[in-house]
Design an enzyme around this catalytic site. Structure first.
Site, mmCIF file in Angstrom:
data_model
loop_
_atom_site.group_PDB
_atom_site.id
_atom_site.type_symbol
_atom_site.label_atom_id
_atom_site.label_comp_id
_atom_site.label_asym_id
_atom_site.label_seq_id
_atom_site.Cartn_x
_atom_site.Cartn_y
_atom_site.Cartn_z
ATOM 1 N N HIS A 1 -42.753 21.479 -105.480
ATOM 2 C CA HIS A 1 -42.010 20.416 -104.786
ATOM 3 C C HIS A 1 -41.959 19.121 -105.593
ATOM 4 O O HIS A 1 -41.819 18.037 -105.019
ATOM 5 C CB HIS A 1 -42.610 20.192 -103.388
ATOM 6 C CG HIS A 1 -42.374 21.345 -102.449
ATOM 7 N ND1 HIS A 1 -43.043 21.521 -101.260
ATOM 8 C CD2 HIS A 1 -41.510 22.406 -102.556
ATOM 9 C CE1 HIS A 1 -42.603 22.630 -100.673
ATOM 10 N NE2 HIS A 1 -41.689 23.181 -101.437
ATOM 11 N N CYS B 1 -31.494 1.844 -112.918
ATOM 12 C CA CYS B 1 -31.618 2.655 -114.143
ATOM 13 C C CYS B 1 -31.068 1.856 -115.328
ATOM 14 O O CYS B 1 -29.962 1.314 -115.250
ATOM 15 C CB CYS B 1 -30.806 3.931 -113.938
ATOM 16 S SG CYS B 1 -30.582 4.907 -115.420
ATOM 17 N N GLY C 1 -54.631 25.728 -97.240
ATOM 18 C CA GLY C 1 -54.103 24.524 -96.597
ATOM 19 C C GLY C 1 -52.601 24.402 -96.544
ATOM 20 O O GLY C 1 -52.074 23.323 -96.796
ATOM 21 N N THR C 2 -51.931 25.491 -96.177
ATOM 22 C CA THR C 2 -50.491 25.364 -95.952
ATOM 23 C C THR C 2 -50.130 25.979 -94.613
ATOM 24 O O THR C 2 -50.710 26.997 -94.218
ATOM 25 C CB THR C 2 -49.657 26.012 -97.083
ATOM 26 O OG1 THR C 2 -48.256 25.872 -96.765
ATOM 27 C CG2 THR C 2 -49.971 27.489 -97.279
HETATM 28 P P1 OAD Z 1 -48.340 21.168 -93.634
HETATM 29 O O1 OAD Z 1 -48.658 19.798 -93.204
HETATM 30 O O2 OAD Z 1 -47.156 21.836 -93.068
HETATM 31 O O3 OAD Z 1 -49.598 22.102 -93.346
HETATM 32 C C1 OAD Z 1 -50.894 21.700 -93.699
HETATM 33 C C2 OAD Z 1 -51.856 22.821 -93.386
HETATM 34 O O4 OAD Z 1 -53.131 22.423 -93.866
HETATM 35 C C3 OAD Z 1 -52.014 23.149 -91.902
HETATM 36 O O5 OAD Z 1 -51.904 24.547 -91.708
HETATM 37 C C4 OAD Z 1 -53.426 22.644 -91.575
HETATM 38 O O6 OAD Z 1 -54.090 23.440 -90.601
HETATM 39 C C5 OAD Z 1 -54.104 22.771 -92.912
HETATM 40 N N1 OAD Z 1 -55.258 21.875 -93.111
HETATM 41 C C6 OAD Z 1 -55.481 20.647 -92.578
HETATM 42 N N2 OAD Z 1 -56.629 20.130 -93.044
HETATM 43 C C7 OAD Z 1 -57.156 21.052 -93.890
HETATM 44 C C8 OAD Z 1 -58.326 21.104 -94.700
HETATM 45 N N3 OAD Z 1 -59.208 20.095 -94.737
HETATM 46 N N4 OAD Z 1 -58.541 22.212 -95.444
HETATM 47 C C9 OAD Z 1 -57.648 23.239 -95.429
HETATM 48 N N5 OAD Z 1 -56.530 23.243 -94.703
HETATM 49 C C10 OAD Z 1 -56.278 22.160 -93.935
HETATM 50 O O7 OAD Z 1 -48.278 21.122 -95.240
HETATM 51 P P2 OAD Z 1 -47.584 22.150 -96.235
HETATM 52 O O8 OAD Z 1 -47.693 23.544 -95.728
HETATM 53 O O9 OAD Z 1 -48.091 21.854 -97.582
HETATM 54 O O10 OAD Z 1 -42.429 19.313 -98.609
HETATM 55 O O11 OAD Z 1 -46.081 21.667 -96.116
HETATM 56 C C11 OAD Z 1 -45.106 22.226 -96.939
HETATM 57 C C12 OAD Z 1 -44.081 21.191 -97.319
HETATM 58 O O12 OAD Z 1 -43.587 20.543 -96.148
HETATM 59 C C13 OAD Z 1 -44.642 20.054 -98.139
HETATM 60 O O13 OAD Z 1 -44.766 20.371 -99.486
HETATM 61 C C14 OAD Z 1 -43.629 18.987 -97.895
HETATM 62 C C15 OAD Z 1 -43.429 19.128 -96.420
HETATM 63 O O14 OAD Z 1 -42.197 18.693 -95.919
HETATM 64 C C16 OAD Z 1 -41.900 18.453 -99.473
HETATM 65 O O15 OAD Z 1 -42.379 17.347 -99.658
HETATM 66 C C17 OAD Z 1 -40.692 18.960 -100.162
#
Ligand code: OAD
Length: 239
Positions: free
Chosen positions: A105, A143, A183-184
């Site tokens: 990303h 720019c 953590g996704t």
């Molecule tokens: P999310 O915010 O959707 O999900 C975060 C995940 O991390 C959740 O499932 C939580 O349960 C988990 N979590 C929270 N605290 C944690 C910890 N201490 N250890 C492990 N896990 C934990 O984030 P992403 O899945 O990364 O896109 O989101 C994907 C994309 O959506 C991001 O990259 C961003 C966003 O819009 C862009 O910026 C393009």
């Protein structure tokens, strides 16, 4: 063994970087992605967007990698071939010592001109940090090549992923012998399709996440704990 890590915002949560979708603390619980994370939003109100991403860049600059980031980097020095594919736009894996990190990303630290793609060094997103509150509006600098506004180097909704990163990530997922998903929420495509790509080859998938996610349904093992503890427990086994 070839070990692939696919990390999301939860990977950086213990470093103080907010996730997106956690209730109450997630960025998308407090801010509207329609106003901040699309090209149309930036064109509509560049100062609002630039100020918000400057705030996030400052926050990440102050954050430090935690034991989980450091553990992944250390694993690469213990005889395993480790690859890191991340959805995160921070640089905490790199600052922990991981190399060749694939950023699906983009990066908070790779600003470019919205109109012609020109980049300058140092990155203007880092000029005179900290910029203040999340609400501070700041006009993006022009720019020097074409006068267009600088935009952050992150992938916005509706934009394609960087092609080289996507190809490299696919290669990692097609070759790994173990996949660790940390953590996704597994909700944002196409990144969310990557774990299944490995799973279909019969690769073992370990999920590290305190709560259930879209990855949980097909992961072979779930470590229901924060990233730092989950990675530590995995490393204890692998060593
Ligand atoms: P999310 O915010 O959707 O999900 C975060 C995940 O991390 C959740 O499932 C939580 O349960 C988990 N979590 C929270 N605290 C944690 C910890 N201490 N250890 C492990 N896990 C934990 O984030 P992403 O899945 O990364 O896109 O989101 C994907 C994309 O959506 C991001 O990259 C961003 C966003 O819009 C862009 O910026 C393009």
């Amino acid at each position: 063994m070839r070990i692939a890590f696919l990390t999301g915002a939860g990977m950086s949560a213990e470093s103080g970087v907010p996730t997106f979708r956690d209730a109450l603390t997630g960025l998308w619980a407090r801010y509207d992605p329609e106003q901040l994370a699309t090209e149309a939003a930036f064109r509509r109100d560049p100062a609002l967007c630039w100020g918000w991403y400057r705030w996030r860049a400052a926050l990440v600059r102050r954050a430090l990698p935690h034991a989980g980031h450091l553990g992944i980097a250390a694993l690469a020095n213990s005889g395993h071939a480790v690859s890191v594919v991340t959805q995160n736009v921070d640089d905490l894996h790199e600052r922990a010592g991981s190399t060749g990190v694939i950023h699906l990303h983009g990066s908070l630290f790779a600003s470019r001109c919205l109109d012609c793609g020109h980049r300058v060094s140092p990155d203007p997103i880092l000029a005179d940090l900290p910029p203040g509150d999340a609400g501070a509006r700041e006009t993006p600098p022009p720019c020097p090549a074409c006068g267009g506004p600088f935009r952050p180097g992150v992938v916005w909704f509706g934009e394609a992923l960087p092609e080289a990163a996507w190809t490299a990530a696919g290669d990692v997922l097609d070759r790994c012998g173990l996949l660790v998903v940390v953590g996704t929420s597994g909700l944002v495509h196409p990144a969310a399709s990557l774990p299944m790509r490995a799973r279909r080859r019969g690769v073992r998938v370990v999920e590290i996440n305190p709560v259930e996610s879209a990855v949980s349904t097909f992961a072979d093992e779930h470590l229901r704990m924060p990233a730092s503890a989950g990675i530590q427990s995995l490393l204890d086994r692998l060593r």
